[in-house]
Design a protein around this motif. Structure first.
Motif: not given
Length: 272
Positions: A103, A106-107, A109-111, A113-114, A117, A119-120, A142
């Motif tokens: 998890t 995955e956090a 990757g999201d961080h 990506a944001k 801008d 996608p990871f 993932s």
């Protein structure tokens, strides 16, 4: 390298392996090194490398908040954010326990990506895979466990980690140095360990016993193994790295087969 032929005796349908010296040259390979295998958690070092590229590019900072309250990018990379293994549940305060966490990655990757801008999976491709010529590697889900790759591609990655071109050598040294030392934790498949030392995205051998590397592996050896029967280790003292990919899930067979294989590889390297 004759030692690599030991993979033929592993109880797996298919296996491939390679050894890469610190200067980037291939010491030897065995098996179908161009065949694609699911990496499982050997995905994590690739993802971590991309996160570190984002850090060096200034898109993120290792000390900035990410994941659960009080946690940072560095906590997530070092499995000390407090997040549980496979659910967005906080099990401990950041920096207090080593809780191996899909998890958390995955956090991460999201961080990224944001922050970028992008996608990871695309960022990983642009930042790491494409520059290294890892044309057979893809992230199909993932960032913790869903990459697919070949021994040939991971040999390129192992060469990069040993002689970095994409990152400053000091950043890689940080990644292979114990982060938040002294923390207890569980190494999946091997049980509770005190301490359970990790760097940034890489597990560090230290004096762990039992362990998936060899009895003769140096305490400075670092890397990762995956539940799909895969591993990558880098041993600075041996000035070499080894990758092995199989298509049988990790289990007692791997616990039994991997350490003597690594010891044989290291002995052959020492013999010159």
């Amino acid at each position: 390298m004759q030692s690599l032929a030991m993979i033929e005796n592993w109880p797996v349908p298919t296996a491939a392996a390679a050894v890469v010296r610190a200067d980037g040259t291939l010491a030897g390979s065995h098996g179908p090194t161009g065949q694609r295998f699911p990496l499982a958690s050997v995905t994590k070092p690739l993802a971590a490398y991309a996160v570190l590229v984002a850090y060096e590019e200034g898109a993120i900072d290792l000390a900035e908040p990410a994941g659960p309250e009080g946690a940072t990018v560095r906590h997530l990379l070092a499995h000390t954010s407090g997040l549980a293994l496979d659910e967005p549940k906080v099990m401990a305060a950041p920096g207090t326990r080593r809780i191996y966490s899909n998890t958390g990655f995955e956090a991460l990757g999201d961080h990224v990506a944001k922050a970028t801008d992008i996608p990871f999976a695309d960022y990983l491709h642009q930042a790491v895979l494409e520059p290294l010529g890892m044309t057979s590697t893809t992230l199909e889900g993932s960032p913790a466990k869903d990459a697919v790759s070949t021994v040939d591609d991971l040999a390129r990655f192992a060469a990069e980690v040993q002689a970095p071109r994409l990152l400053d050598a000091r950043t890689v040294l940080d990644a292979m140095t114990v982060t938040y030392p002294g923390l207890t934790g569980v190494l999946p498949g091997y049980g509770h360990q005190k301490p359970n030392d990790w760097g940034l995205g890489f597990e560090i051998r230290d004096a762990k016993s039992p362990h998936w590397t060899g009895a003769s592996s140096s305490p400075r050896a670092f890397g990762h193994f995956g539940q799909s029967g895969t591993f990558l280790w880098i041993d600075p003292d041996a000035r070499a790295a080894c990758v092995a990919l199989t298509d049988r899930a990790f289990g007692p067979w791997a616990v039994e087969a991997w350490p003597p294989f690594t010891d044989a590889v290291l002995a052959e390297l020492r013999a010159g």
